[in-house]
Motif scaffolding. Structure first.
Motif, mmCIF file in Angstrom:
data_model
loop_
_atom_site.group_PDB
_atom_site.id
_atom_site.type_symbol
_atom_site.label_atom_id
_atom_site.label_comp_id
_atom_site.label_asym_id
_atom_site.label_seq_id
_atom_site.Cartn_x
_atom_site.Cartn_y
_atom_site.Cartn_z
ATOM 1 N N CYS A 153 0.859 -1.324 0.075
ATOM 2 C CA CYS A 153 -0.145 -0.184 -0.008
ATOM 3 C C CYS A 153 0.847 1.251 -0.072
ATOM 4 O O CYS A 153 0.450 2.431 0.451
ATOM 5 N N ARG A 154 2.143 0.981 -0.376
ATOM 6 C CA ARG A 154 3.066 2.160 -0.473
ATOM 7 C C ARG A 154 2.550 3.615 -0.881
ATOM 8 O O ARG A 154 2.517 4.526 -0.244
ATOM 9 N N GLU A 155 1.644 3.358 -2.058
ATOM 10 C CA GLU A 155 1.313 4.569 -2.651
ATOM 11 C C GLU A 155 0.192 5.254 -2.446
ATOM 12 O O GLU A 155 -0.535 5.634 -3.261
ATOM 13 N N ASP A 156 -0.456 4.482 -1.326
ATOM 14 C CA ASP A 156 -1.842 4.879 -1.011
ATOM 15 C C ASP A 156 -2.816 4.351 -2.099
ATOM 16 O O ASP A 156 -3.545 5.194 -2.571
ATOM 17 N N PRO A 157 -3.049 3.256 -2.376
ATOM 18 C CA PRO A 157 -4.008 2.867 -3.375
ATOM 19 C C PRO A 157 -5.489 2.954 -3.233
ATOM 20 O O PRO A 157 -6.322 2.797 -4.108
ATOM 21 N N GLY A 158 -5.799 2.984 -1.885
ATOM 22 C CA GLY A 158 -7.159 2.791 -1.828
ATOM 23 C C GLY A 158 -7.422 1.406 -1.061
ATOM 24 O O GLY A 158 -6.752 0.263 -1.352
ATOM 25 N N LEU A 159 -8.451 1.154 -0.046
ATOM 26 C CA LEU A 159 -8.767 -0.017 0.531
ATOM 27 C C LEU A 159 -9.255 -1.215 -0.415
ATOM 28 O O LEU A 159 -8.644 -2.239 -0.195
ATOM 29 N N ASP A 160 -9.983 -0.857 -1.393
ATOM 30 C CA ASP A 160 -10.425 -1.896 -2.155
ATOM 31 C C ASP A 160 -8.954 -2.527 -3.028
ATOM 32 O O ASP A 160 -9.238 -3.889 -3.158
ATOM 33 N N ALA A 161 -8.486 -1.513 -3.647
ATOM 34 C CA ALA A 161 -7.223 -1.979 -4.355
ATOM 35 C C ALA A 161 -6.303 -2.914 -3.529
ATOM 36 O O ALA A 161 -5.715 -3.736 -3.806
ATOM 37 N N TYR A 162 -6.255 -2.543 -2.254
ATOM 38 C CA TYR A 162 -5.255 -3.132 -1.504
ATOM 39 C C TYR A 162 -5.886 -4.662 -1.071
ATOM 40 O O TYR A 162 -4.951 -5.456 -1.113
#
Lengths: 689, 408
Positions: A265-274
């Motif tokens: 999640c380094r680039e803050d992808p959003g919880l769904d993407a994570y």
């Protein structure tokens, strides 16, 4: 007050969610009445017009009304923006004519902080308008001010650097006592200046300040998160100044801990993407996630929403073997986890959500404390998990925290956090230090009693305590020190403090006629049998003057100083009272704290380690006495002072009454030095007759 | 600063008022401020034409002042405060070569002479008498109540005790019993005694030029000494024709060619007007500010026009709006007296501050914590200003302020 959290929007990155929240905080109106701002603004504009039209000689007679009107506008949500838009016109109209603010180039940033705390509201408003004038210059909207853009920018940066305490929002006792109707508006102005000027010039100080606060591991971290977001925005901007490079390491760790604590999640992808990435990960990657998350959490004291999502993912996916690493447990914590695995899983299921992510830290530290081995704790947790809450309790939590997470889930999370971080509880902006301290003492020393109180409140909306044999029922008592339910506190405080506060006040009423300090009787009855029944006070209640002060100081050494009390440690945390002074050493008020430990620090100095229910222990009490929160052997949440400095601010303590077997003589010079420190500060006008 | 027209009058203002100076700075008349020495620095800093003068000194220097002003080319002197009315009369007598103006100003300064003059001119006044000491007051109280056929033990109708020469409510006491009389200090005598008139008290502001009313405003009192607003309610405005008649009578009786008067009247239930008193200067309670708020014209500039011998009728007609209908709303103010004996701070009541009619206040923070007991109507601690569409709502709002604490 604490504002409701909007439901987290999972399709967005966690940082944008916070950003949305910020906007929400600043635009929300508090009442359902029609917005009074347009009418107030019209009235303000008319008076501003009068001032502008007045001759040079007549300005004076219109300034007062404009300042009053500005005050009314400023107090409204959105009012600050209206004033900001008129800053240049106010200057040109002559609001500063004939005042000390007339020549902006001559103003000193160092004086702004004090002026903003003035008891004269017109002075405060004038200073605010002056700051808005600098802001207008800084934005290039006020060409006739006689100030350069750079000058204004520099001035505002300095003002911000000097008033970080107000921006970060951790209220001190002095700030709370001196708060006025304008305090929220002034705080909002400073935040607005920060937003406009950016954190570049003050980033180093800001990052240091955030770290200093976080090292105390407060339960309430929303204001800290807000600051970190500001820092992130500043660092994301181009052309960051020198300050950024200096602070980058510390700032990066803060930002990543919140918005990208691990590889996936380094680039803050959003919880769904994570979650999608987790689904696609092999066991090695998941293992790395677990340790990365835990490292960031224990490093900063902040828990990312990704961390909460990760925990739920591994439990749902049957990967609970990753839990110890994801919680960052030592062998102690690991053992506790293994002993109580179903309970811990259930706690995570109920309490750990994006939005209550801090519960992960609470859970980890609760396991590490080993308190679950105490027989009543696990059953108490099961009782809490199965409890149904009264509608009043549900409503209180919903008002304080919004609806994203159910009140019961919120409460379980809050209780886990409190048990993991007993010294992290803060009183918020409420005069309820006694109640906050009691919660902390119980969480530390008597957790099953705390569970019992909470069980009473959520079932029956009251607690019953006994005072000198009589039952006191909080539901039947009038309000105490807090007029309203404190909403800017943790969930357990929101539910318990109103009741504790009423009982505390009633105990006070019952002993009011006794001509001695009420805490002599209240402290043991309110907190528990383990509060020492011998009571020492430095002042005479009737006169307020110091009374037998040398004796008081000697008794304190005999009771608490290991070199003078037969090397007896503090067995139970003990309530004590201090005379709080501001950074000039001037008396502010009496304040409740807990003496947690007395021990040598790494340099061999004897220190008192104590808990201050204020939101930030690191306070400057003046004349060289600055409470340390880190680097002198403090554990999480403790403040500390060298023994003598602490003694010089102490005015009440309890003692167990056990005789010291071998008294080591105490030099008079030590006592003299402490007495001098007291008399130079809070006891200045209290020297006995 | 507006440029000055040398063909128009040159006026001297007797008294110091920032509002008035501001109005003159923005007006086309040349002006000179005649005020005490303490104002000199401020005047110099702001380039205000200024003559330092001590009005406390006796009138024997009035000729000196008049000659000085004459040399400076001043056409007329305008009094701002009660204490400068005689000075203006004396000065104008010289400047305009009209000795009658001095005598006229004496009438305005002495409440007893003023009443007699009004009575002689056929204007209705209540019963009144001069009092030299406390016994006069007691006798008057008794006689008035005998006249009203009261028996011993019946509650007395009150009488009013007023200083001869003070502005407005200063030194005004309401006397109901001999005990009240005992509270009057010897230095408050001589004084004027008046019977109480049960009626509606109001004030009028009239700008006069060439013996003609140029603009007439009716100020409605909500509670005497506390609150006033303009324009008045329709219930009071319906007397406007009658009131205008009364003012015209006053102009005749007091022989007023020009200037500004501020009389007070009672109107009883049957519509009869009783004259109370009249002043030849701007009213207290900042009524000029209220008129500016309600009508939009600058009342001080109107004052200058009414005094300036060079002002033309066309100029005056253009300056003043139509009474009542020319107003944008109703403006009122409330004079605050601390209600508690011990006060520590100024704290505007929330209900006042949040009222949509509330505009601003000019209240001073308390200088002392102990409030001296109020025996007479006296100096309020400042004014609170309101403005709104509905005169009845405004009236009730002003009334409601009486029950609030502004100092706590």
């Amino acid at each position: 007050m604490h504002l409701p959290h909007p439901r987290l929007q999972f399709q967005k990155s966690v940082a944008t969610t916070w950003l949305t929240l910020l906007g929400y905080l600043t635009t929300m109106t508090m009442t359902s009445d029609p917005d009074p701002l347009p009418a107030l603004t019209r009235s303000f504009d008319r008076m501003l017009g009068q001032l502008a039209d007045a001759s040079a000689a007549g300005k004076l007679s219109y300034q007062g009304r404009v300042l009053d009107a500005a005050k009314r506008v400023m107090k409204q949500p959105g009012g600050l923006a209206e004033l900001e838009a008129r800053a240049a016109r106010l200057d040109e109209a002559g609001i500063f004519a004939g005042t000390d603010w007339a020549m902006p180039a001559g103003l000193v940033p160092g004086m702004v902080g004090n002026t903003l705390k003035s008891s004269d509201s017109r002075t405060v408003v004038l200073e605010c308008l002056s700051l808005l004038r600098f802001l207008a210059v800084q934005k290039g909207e006020h060409p006739t001010s006689g100030l350069l853009h750079e000058t204004a920018d520099h001035f505002l940066t300095q003002v911000l650097a000097l008033n970080l305490d107000r921006i970060i929002g951790a209220g001190t006792e002095a700030a709370r006592v001196q708060a006025s109707e304008l305090t929220p508006a002034v705080d909002a102005l400073l935040r607005r200046l920060l937003e406009a000027v950016g954190t570049d010039g003050i980033l180093t100080q800001l990052v240091d300040e955030v770290w200093r606060i976080l090292r105390q591991r407060p339960l309430q971290v929303d204001h800290v998160k807000t600051m970190i977001l500001q820092i992130a925005i500043a660092m994301g901007r181009e052309g960051s100044g020198l300050g950024v490079r200096d602070a980058r390491t510390g700032a990066d760790r803060l930002i990543s801990a919140l918005f990208g604590p691990s590889e996936l999640c380094r680039e803050d992808p959003g919880l769904d993407a994570y979650r999608a990435r987790l689904e696609a990960s092999d066991s090695g990657a998941l293992q790395a996630e677990a340790t990365g998350m835990a490292r960031a959490m224990h490093d900063t004291g902040l828990v990312s929403d990704y961390h909460a999502a990760f925990l739920r993912f591994i439990l749902d996916g049957g990967q609970s073997h990753l839990l110890p690493d994801a919680l960052g447990l030592s062998s102690t914590g690991l053992d506790a986890l293994r002993c109580y695995q179903p309970l811990v899983h259930r706690l995570i299921e109920v309490a750990v959500h994006p939005g209550t992510a801090q519960a992960v830290l609470g859970l980890s530290l609760m396991l590490e404390r080993g308190i679950m081995y105490s027989p009543p704790i696990a059953p108490s947790l099961w009782r809490l998990l199965g409890a149904s809450m009264s509608p009043d309790c549900e409503a209180a939590l919903t008002t304080a925290f919004g609806e994203g997470v159910s009140p019961h889930q919120r409460l379980v999370a809050g209780m886990i956090c409190l048990l993991g971080l007993p010294l992290g509880v803060g009183q918020g902006n409420n005069p309820t230090c006694q109640s906050a301290r009691a919660l902390s003492i119980w969480a530390l020393n008597d957790p099953d009693y705390l569970f019992w109180l909470l069980a009473q409140v959520i079932a029956n909306d009251h607690i019953i305590m006994y005072f000198e044999g009589d039952a006191l029922d909080s539901a039947l008592l009038p309000a105490g020190l807090a007029q309203n339910t404190p909403l800017d506190a943790d969930p357990v405080s929101v539910l318990l403090v109103p009741h504790l506060d009423r009982i505390y006040a009633e105990m006070g009423r019952r002993v009011a006629g006794r001509l001695e300090d009420p805490h002599r009787w209240i402290n043991p009855e309110l907190h528990g049998w383990w509060v020492g029944r011998e009571f020492h006070i430095a002042v005479d209640i009737a006169t307020g003057k110091l009374h037998d002060y040398d004796r008081f100081l000697r008794d304190f050494h005999l009771a608490y100083h290991p070199l003078h009390n037969g090397n007896e440690p503090v067995v139970h945390p003990q309530p004590a009272g201090i005379a709080v002074t501001d950074s000039n050493g001037v008396f502010v008020g009496w304040h409740a704290i807990t003496i947690v430990r007395v021990a040598l620090d790494q340099s061999g100095e004897m220190r008192v380690y104590f808990f201050n229910p204020n939101n930030d222990s690191g306070q400057d009490w003046g004349l060289g006495i600055v409470v340390s929160t880190h680097g002198n052997g403090e554990r999480l949440g403790e403040g500390s002072l060298p023994f003598a400095q602490f003694a010089s601010r102490l005015y009440i303590f309890h003692d167990d009454g056990l005789r010291t077997p071998l008294a080591v003589p105490l030099e008079d010079a030590k006592i003299d030095a402490i007495r001098d420190m007291a008399i130079q500060s809070w006891a200045r006008d209290r020297v006995g007759v | 600063m507006t440029s000055k027209d040398p063909n128009k009058g040159h006026v001297a203002i007797l008294g110091w008022s920032l509002r008035c100076i501001d109005a003159l700075e923005k007006f086309d008349r040349r002006y000179l401020i005649v005020a005490p020495k303490w104002a000199e620095d401020y005047a110099q800093q702001h380039d205000i034409p200024f003559l330092s003068w001590d009005f406390e000194r006796l009138n024997d220097r009035s000729f000196e002042l008049a000659s000085t002003l004459k040399e400076m080319g001043v056409d007329v002197a305008i009094p701002l405060f009660e204490e400068t009315v005689e000075w203006a009369g004396a000065v104008n007598a010289v400047l305009m070569d009209n000795p009658r103006l001095l005598g006229q100003s004496m009438l305005f300064r002495d409440k007893s002479l003023m009443k007699r003059r009004a009575q002689l001119g056929g204007i209705r006044v209540g019963i009144f008498e001069e009092a030299m000491d406390q016994s006069d007051v007691i006798r008057f109280l008794k006689r008035v109540n005998q006249t009203l056929l009261k028996l011993d033990g019946d509650p007395n109708d009150p009488i009013h005790f007023k200083a001869f020469d003070k502005a407005g409510c200063l030194g005004h006491r309401v006397i109901r019993s001999p005990d009240d009389v005992m509270a009057i200090a010897d230095e408050e005598f001589p004084a004027l005694l008046e019977s109480h008139l049960d009626g509606w008290e109001f004030a009028v502001e009239a700008w006069i030029k060439d013996r003609k009313i140029q603009f007439l405003n009716i100020s409605e009192y909500v509670t005497l000494g506390y609150s006033v607003f303009v324009p008045a309610t329709p219930e009071l405005e319906k007397y406007r024709a009658k009131i205008t008649e009364q003012i015209e009578k006053l102009i005749e009786v007091f022989d007023i060619d020009f200037g500004f008067i501020h009389p007070e009247y009672f109107v009883t239930n049957d519509g009869t007007m009783y004259f109370g008193e009249v002043a030849y200067r701007p009213p207290g309670f900042n009524a000029f500010e209220l008129m500016e708020r309600a009508y939009g014209f600058n009342a001080y500039q109107g004052l200058v026009l009414a005094f300036d011998p060079k002002a033309t009728q066309e100029e005056l007609d253009a300056f003043f709006p139509t009474p009542v209908t020319g107003a944008k709303g109703h403006a009122g103010c409330f004079g605050v007296y601390p209600r508690r004996r011990v006060v520590s701070e100024l704290q505007l009541p929330e209900e006042t501050e949040n009222d949509p009619y509330f505009e601003f206040h000019e209240l001073a923070p308390p200088m002392e914590t102990k409030v001296t007991k109020r025996t007479a109507f006296g100096t309020h601690w400042g004014l609170v200003y309101f403005f709104g569409e509905d005169p009845h709502r405004l009236r009730d709002l002003l009334k409601a302020q009486e029950e609030l604490d502004f100092y706590v």
